[in-house]
Write an enzyme that holds these catalytic residues in place. Structure first.
Site, PDB file in Angstrom:
ATOM      1  N   GLN A  51       0.830  -1.211   0.000  1.00  0.00           N
ATOM      2  CA  GLN A  51       0.000   0.000   0.000  1.00  0.00           C
ATOM      3  C   GLN A  51       0.865   1.262   0.000  1.00  0.00           C
ATOM      4  O   GLN A  51       0.445   2.302   0.498  1.00  0.00           O
ATOM      5  CB  GLN A  51      -0.918   0.014   1.228  1.00  0.00           C
ATOM      6  CG  GLN A  51      -2.172  -0.805   1.071  1.00  0.00           C
ATOM      7  CD  GLN A  51      -2.029  -2.223   1.592  1.00  0.00           C
ATOM      8  OE1 GLN A  51      -1.016  -2.574   2.179  1.00  0.00           O
ATOM      9  NE2 GLN A  51      -3.050  -3.031   1.380  1.00  0.00           N
TER      10      GLN A  51
ATOM     11  N   LYS B  37      -3.886  -2.694  -6.980  1.00  0.00           N
ATOM     12  CA  LYS B  37      -4.390  -2.996  -8.329  1.00  0.00           C
ATOM     13  C   LYS B  37      -3.903  -4.363  -8.765  1.00  0.00           C
ATOM     14  O   LYS B  37      -2.726  -4.691  -8.617  1.00  0.00           O
ATOM     15  CB  LYS B  37      -3.877  -1.943  -9.322  1.00  0.00           C
ATOM     16  CG  LYS B  37      -4.520  -2.040 -10.688  1.00  0.00           C
ATOM     17  CD  LYS B  37      -5.873  -1.360 -10.670  1.00  0.00           C
ATOM     18  CE  LYS B  37      -6.612  -1.492 -11.986  1.00  0.00           C
ATOM     19  NZ  LYS B  37      -7.158  -2.841 -12.193  1.00  0.00           N
TER      20      LYS B  37
ATOM     21  N   LYS C  91      -3.609  -9.115  -6.262  1.00  0.00           N
ATOM     22  CA  LYS C  91      -4.045 -10.172  -7.185  1.00  0.00           C
ATOM     23  C   LYS C  91      -5.082 -11.024  -6.483  1.00  0.00           C
ATOM     24  O   LYS C  91      -5.093 -11.125  -5.250  1.00  0.00           O
ATOM     25  CB  LYS C  91      -2.865 -11.049  -7.615  1.00  0.00           C
ATOM     26  CG  LYS C  91      -3.032 -11.662  -8.992  1.00  0.00           C
ATOM     27  CD  LYS C  91      -2.842 -10.624 -10.086  1.00  0.00           C
ATOM     28  CE  LYS C  91      -2.910 -11.230 -11.471  1.00  0.00           C
ATOM     29  NZ  LYS C  91      -2.593 -10.232 -12.506  1.00  0.00           N
TER      30      LYS C  91
ATOM     31  N   SER D 183      -7.026  -4.893 -25.904  1.00  0.00           N
ATOM     32  CA  SER D 183      -5.766  -5.151 -26.611  1.00  0.00           C
ATOM     33  C   SER D 183      -4.555  -4.575 -25.902  1.00  0.00           C
ATOM     34  O   SER D 183      -3.429  -4.695 -26.393  1.00  0.00           O
ATOM     35  CB  SER D 183      -5.836  -4.572 -28.031  1.00  0.00           C
ATOM     36  OG  SER D 183      -5.977  -3.161 -27.983  1.00  0.00           O
TER      37      SER D 183
ATOM     38  N   SER E 269     -15.335  10.962 -20.787  1.00  0.00           N
ATOM     39  CA  SER E 269     -14.438  10.256 -21.693  1.00  0.00           C
ATOM     40  C   SER E 269     -13.280  11.156 -22.096  1.00  0.00           C
ATOM     41  O   SER E 269     -13.448  12.374 -22.260  1.00  0.00           O
ATOM     42  CB  SER E 269     -15.191   9.817 -22.961  1.00  0.00           C
ATOM     43  OG  SER E 269     -16.236   8.948 -22.642  1.00  0.00           O
TER      44      SER E 269
END
Length: 555
Positions: free
Chosen positions: A138, A144, A180, A267, A447
């Site tokens: 952390q 993540k 994970k 991708s 966006s």
């Protein structure tokens, strides 16, 4: 009864006390999960960073020990430099103690959550599902890392992948800690309804223990998961714990576009592999070390694993002029020395569910890893290149599209024989880089490009009109027109950058900048082709600086 329970935990959850738990006569305490609970958190304490075994030709460490060993090598190299560069009036001995302390802090996994929960299958039977979520660090938040569905997943693998994520994020300057998750299931054996039940229940278990949230821990897709599972996770979180959270969509990345995803995420990892290879193949100094010429134009490559990463790596390398001569899959391999077309192979696999029988290549019965090529891309799973087979590999460049495909013994062999291994913590970091962009998009609730798209387009047209007017005023005869024709490259971008353009540009810049940092580190420490150690050193230096400047809480 308590003893039996402890034995059962050890059998089911793996080696929570590894061989480094007792060092130099001192016990190092590991907190086992609380007995009798469905969801338990284990806190792993720190160990000496220099204690993991070094690579030798006969070793075959588990995945977690393997990652720790790579860290140890980098930490041992960088320690003196960190002591030397530490500011302040502390004595050399005090500085060394502080450096050692922070390096010890970086290495271990901070938290491991183990969960077990039931589902009722479509046929009415009940089944217990077992899974883990590991938070390695952390030093940056949120944590993540992806969620893996695999029948072979275990706690050490989850911890190893979480630690790799920490170093991977630091290499590409993504401000996340590593995490994970893994569920011990084969998704092929479950219906979509059953997978939805499993995914939503796992999300609830994570939420109950504080292991998911936009500012806490943000999962992503991994082996066996994709957009669909991420959409279920986002919806479950938003309708439960995140009901009042404005940023609930940022609790997970890799979502479909309609659910707050970002263009280019699918991708991203394969595209990152392409950029990573390109950065080093175009560097003449490294190509001279391995006996190849710069540029991708004349290179041949073989891909192990024709999944998401393998497919997109193949596609972008093919566009750059490289030639794919072979593909390795679980059910067989295909080979064509004249090249395999990625679009044709993708269409064939979508129609048939396999690459076997593809008319554009021949079946290959031996191990295709050992076939002659310039670049080998292991994009399947960990520990594929080992001491027993590394000497048979003829490729001069190995780009690790998968996590941990090369063992320490094989890595040592490649360094000694001037084979360039582009390490996983750099070359497959494209996924987490674009996940970071998606996370930012969700926090900003807009966006990329939406606010500037029309302005940029209008500005470009006004610029061309201004140039045309100036030329006509100076050189035009009798008010005659002088046409201004934009180049094809400018015409493509004249309308401004779309979200996809921004994502691709940001990813390319991140991979290029990170490659330059790794090259500088390799030169600074005279590491030659040992890019893995250079990448680990780059990560360790950044994480160390974060801890050193932030200070330590309650120590």
């Amino acid at each position: 009864m308590m003893r039996a329970a402890v034995v059962n935990l050890a059998r089911n959850y793996g080696k929570l006390l590894n061989k480094n738990a007792i060092q130099n006569g001192n016990f190092v305490t590991h907190c086992l999960p609380v007995l009798g609970s469905n969801s338990n958190v284990s806190q792993i304490s720190s160990r000496q960073y220099s204690a993991a075994p070094s690579a030798d030709p006969d070793d075959d460490p588990n995945f977690y020990e393997m990652v720790e060993g790579f860290f140890d090598k980098a930490a041992a190299i960088v320690e003196d430099k960190l002591v030397e560069e530490m500011p302040g009036k502390l004595s050399t001995d005090e500085k060394r103690k502080k450096v050692k302390g922070i390096l010890q802090l970086i290495k271990p996994c901070n938290h491991v959550l183990a969960v077990t929960f039931p589902i009722r299958k479509d046929n009415g039977e009940y089944e217990m599902i077992e899974g883990w979520r590991a938070q390695h660090s952390q030093h940056r938040t949120p944590c993540k890392g992806g969620i893996r569905y695999s029948p072979d997943v275990h706690v050490d693998e989850v911890k190893a992948l979480a630690s790799l994520m920490t170093y991977k994020c630091a290499v590409v300057d993504v401000p996340f800690g590593g995490a994970k998750a893994g569920l011990c299931i084969d998704p092929k054996n479950y219906s979509e309804n059953e997978l939805e039940k499993i995914t939503r229940r796992f999300t609830i278990e994570l939420a109950k223990k504080g292991f998911i949230g936009p500012g806490i821990d943000v999962p992503a897709p991994d082996m066996g998961t994709g957009e669909k599972e991420m959409s279920w996770i986002a919806d479950t979180y938003a309708t439960t714990l995140g009901h009042y959270d404005l940023h609930a969509a940022a609790c997970v990345t890799g979502k479909p576009i309609t659910q707050g995803g970002i263009h280019g995420r699918i991708s991203a990892t394969g595209r990152g592999v392409y950029y990573g290879i390109q950065n080093f193949v175009n560097e003449a100094s490294y190509m001279s070390m391995v006996g190849l010429t710069p540029s991708l134009g004349d290179k041949t490559f073989i891909v192990q694993g024709f999944g998401n990463v393998g497919l997109h790596s193949m596609r972008y390398l093919h566009r750059a002029g490289a030639k794919c001569v072979g593909i390795i899959e679980k059910d067989g391999s295909i080979y064509n020395p004249n090249g395999i077309d990625p679009r044709e192979l993708e269409d064939f696999k979508l129609d048939n569910g396999t690459i076997i029988g593809f008319p554009g290549a021949e079946p290959y019965t031996d191990n295709l890893l050992f076939e002659k090529c310039d670049i080998l891309i292991p994009a399947a799973s960990e520990k594929q290149v080992t001491a027993s087979n590394c000497h048979k590999i003829k490729a001069r460049i190995i780009a690790e599209g998968a996590n941990g495909p090369t063992t320490p013994a094989a890595d040592k062999y490649f360094i000694e024989n001037n084979v360039l291994v582009i390490p996983d913590l750099y070359v497959n970091a494209g996924g987490v880089t674009v996940s970071y962009f998606e996370w930012l998009k969700n926090l900003n609730h807009v966006s990329f490009g939406r606010l500037t798209f029309k302005y940029e387009r209008d500005s470009n047209y006004h610029l061309l009109e201004s140039v045309q007017t100036s030329l006509e005023r100076k050189f035009g005869r009798n008010g005659g027109k002088i046409p201004i024709t934009p180049s094809p490259q400018f015409e493509e971008k004249i309308s401004g950058a779309s979200e996809k353009d921004i994502v691709h540009s940001g990813l390319e810049y991140s991979m290029e900048r990170s490659a330059r940092n790794i090259m500088r580190t390799a030169m600074k420490y005279n590491l030659g082709v040992d890019l893995r150690t250079a990448a680990f050193i780059t990560s360790v230096e950044k994480i160390y600086k974060t801890y050193a400047e932030a200070g330590l809480t309650f120590t």
